[in-house]
Design a protein around this motif. Structure first.
Motif, short mmCIF file in Angstrom:
data_model
loop_
_atom_site.label_atom_id
_atom_site.label_comp_id
_atom_site.label_asym_id
_atom_site.label_seq_id
_atom_site.Cartn_x
_atom_site.Cartn_y
_atom_site.Cartn_z
N ALA A 20 6.04 -29.20 9.60
CA ALA A 20 5.02 -29.50 10.60
C ALA A 20 5.37 -30.77 11.37
CB ALA A 20 3.66 -29.64 9.93
N SER A 21 5.95 -31.74 10.69
CA SER A 21 6.34 -32.99 11.36
C SER A 21 7.35 -32.72 12.47
CB SER A 21 6.94 -33.97 10.35
OG SER A 21 5.98 -34.38 9.41
N MET A 143 13.94 -18.53 10.61
CA MET A 143 14.02 -19.98 10.37
C MET A 143 13.48 -20.31 8.98
SD MET A 143 15.26 -22.09 12.63
CE MET A 143 14.44 -23.59 12.11
N PRO A 144 14.21 -21.13 8.20
CA PRO A 144 13.66 -21.63 6.95
C PRO A 144 12.57 -22.66 7.27
CG PRO A 144 15.77 -22.66 7.40
CD PRO A 144 15.58 -21.62 8.46
N CYS A 145 11.43 -22.53 6.62
CA CYS A 145 10.29 -23.41 6.89
C CYS A 145 9.77 -24.00 5.58
CB CYS A 145 9.16 -22.66 7.58
SG CYS A 145 9.59 -21.94 9.18
N LYS A 146 9.09 -25.14 5.69
CA LYS A 146 8.54 -25.77 4.50
C LYS A 146 7.26 -26.52 4.84
CE LYS A 146 11.37 -29.99 4.94
NZ LYS A 146 12.38 -30.86 4.28
N MET A 147 6.44 -26.73 3.84
CA MET A 147 5.23 -27.52 3.98
C MET A 147 4.88 -28.15 2.65
SD MET A 147 2.11 -24.75 3.95
CE MET A 147 0.91 -25.89 3.23
N ALA A 188 -1.78 -25.39 12.15
CA ALA A 188 -1.22 -24.07 12.47
C ALA A 188 -0.01 -23.76 11.61
CB ALA A 188 -0.85 -24.02 13.95
N MET A 189 0.89 -24.73 11.46
CA MET A 189 2.10 -24.53 10.65
C MET A 189 1.72 -24.27 9.20
SD MET A 189 5.38 -24.37 10.96
CE MET A 189 6.98 -24.67 10.20
N TYR A 190 0.77 -25.02 8.69
CA TYR A 190 0.33 -24.83 7.31
C TYR A 190 -0.31 -23.45 7.11
CZ TYR A 190 1.13 -29.69 5.85
OH TYR A 190 1.70 -30.89 5.50
#
Length: 282
Positions: A20-21, A143-147, A188-190
């Motif tokens: 998200a950052s 895309m690899p994503c993280k939170m 939104a990302m979360y």
């Protein structure tokens, strides 16, 4: 909607995945995204600023107080700021700890007490799991994503609540101009991540920001805020657009390593008065 699993803190911070950052950075432009992105091996190391360290301290005491002694050390290194040689030496002597001043620790204790005395905030922060990191693969772009959720818990009706705790000197600006710091984009990302993790619809997710003043003497100024439907819908569209754009630029970067891909401006721009100014001139 893609494979996802919980990961450890060490892996979370080191893995090359979109967070998200980074979405908030990209909202200011490709240059600002690339300057701090984990995909940029030449990015500058983030400095230990007073605000950053105090934020880490309050998050720990609010969300994971049992982790405090392992992660932090209260120490008077002889100056009131971290931009000194004395602080650098103290940090070298204690490489595995986040150093905080006695005054910072005292202030954070006041903030914790104020949160416990705030009926709604206290209920929201009670129970569930804190500082939960996990990653997923975006089904559209790969895309690899993280939170990393400050707090996540199941609530009535089988719904899932995500809580994000923020300390700030200006709560009013966040409420009036949410685009300023990009908090709706973070939500939104979360939400995208939670949908992947639990394979549920967005309608089954609740999200709450807990905003607390970090001004001296105003620790009891606390606001529990959710996001307006239209604002969230727009933020989800913007976040989806940014993920696509970032994915395309990273693929292009891998192919030719052209730094202009992440330049602040295109090669050529045109200077033009705004329509309002032109009408005024007429």
């Amino acid at each position: 909607m893609g494979n996802i699993q919980f990961i450890k803190d060490e892996e979370y911070f080191s893995c090359k995945a979109l967070s998200a950052s980074q979405i908030k950075d990209y909202n200011k432009g490709a240059y600002y995204f690339w300057k701090r992105s984990v995909f940029n091996d030449e990015r500058e190391k983030e400095e230990d600023t007073d605000a950053l360290c105090f934020g880490k301290l309050t998050h720990c005491l609010v969300l994971e107080p049992e982790e405090f002694e392992k992660k932090f050390l209260v120490l008077d290194w002889g100056t009131k700021t971290r931009k000194t040689e004395k602080y650098k030496k103290a940090q070298l002597d204690n490489p595995d700890k986040v150093l905080v001043l006695p005054s910072e620790y005292e202030k954070s204790q006041k903030m914790v007490k104020a949160l416990k005395n705030h009926d709604l905030a206290n209920v929201i922060l009670t129970g569930g799991h804190s500082e939960v990191p996990f990653m997923w693969t975006d089904s559209e772009t790969g895309m690899p994503c993280k939170m990393k959720a400050d707090k996540i818990k199941k609530i009535a009706g089988g719904r899932i609540l995500i809580v994000d705790y923020k300390t700030t000197s200006d709560i009013e600006s966040i409420l009036k101009w949410p685009q300023k710091l990009g908090y709706p984009l973070q939500e939104a990302m979360y939400r995208f991540g939670i949908q992947n993790r639990f394979n549920i619809d967005d309608s089954s997710i609740d999200f709450m920001f807990i905003l607390q003043s970090n001004k001296e003497g105003e620790e009891d100024v606390i606001c529990c805020a959710d996001t307006d439907y239209e604002t969230l819908t727009a933020a989800e569209d913007i976040t989806r657009h940014h993920i696509r754009q970032i994915s395309e630029k990273l693929k292009e970067w891998e192919e030719n390593k052209d730094k202009s891909i992440f330049s602040a401006y295109p090669n050529k721009m045109t200077i033009r008065y705004s329509n309002l100014y032109l009408e005024r001139g007429e």
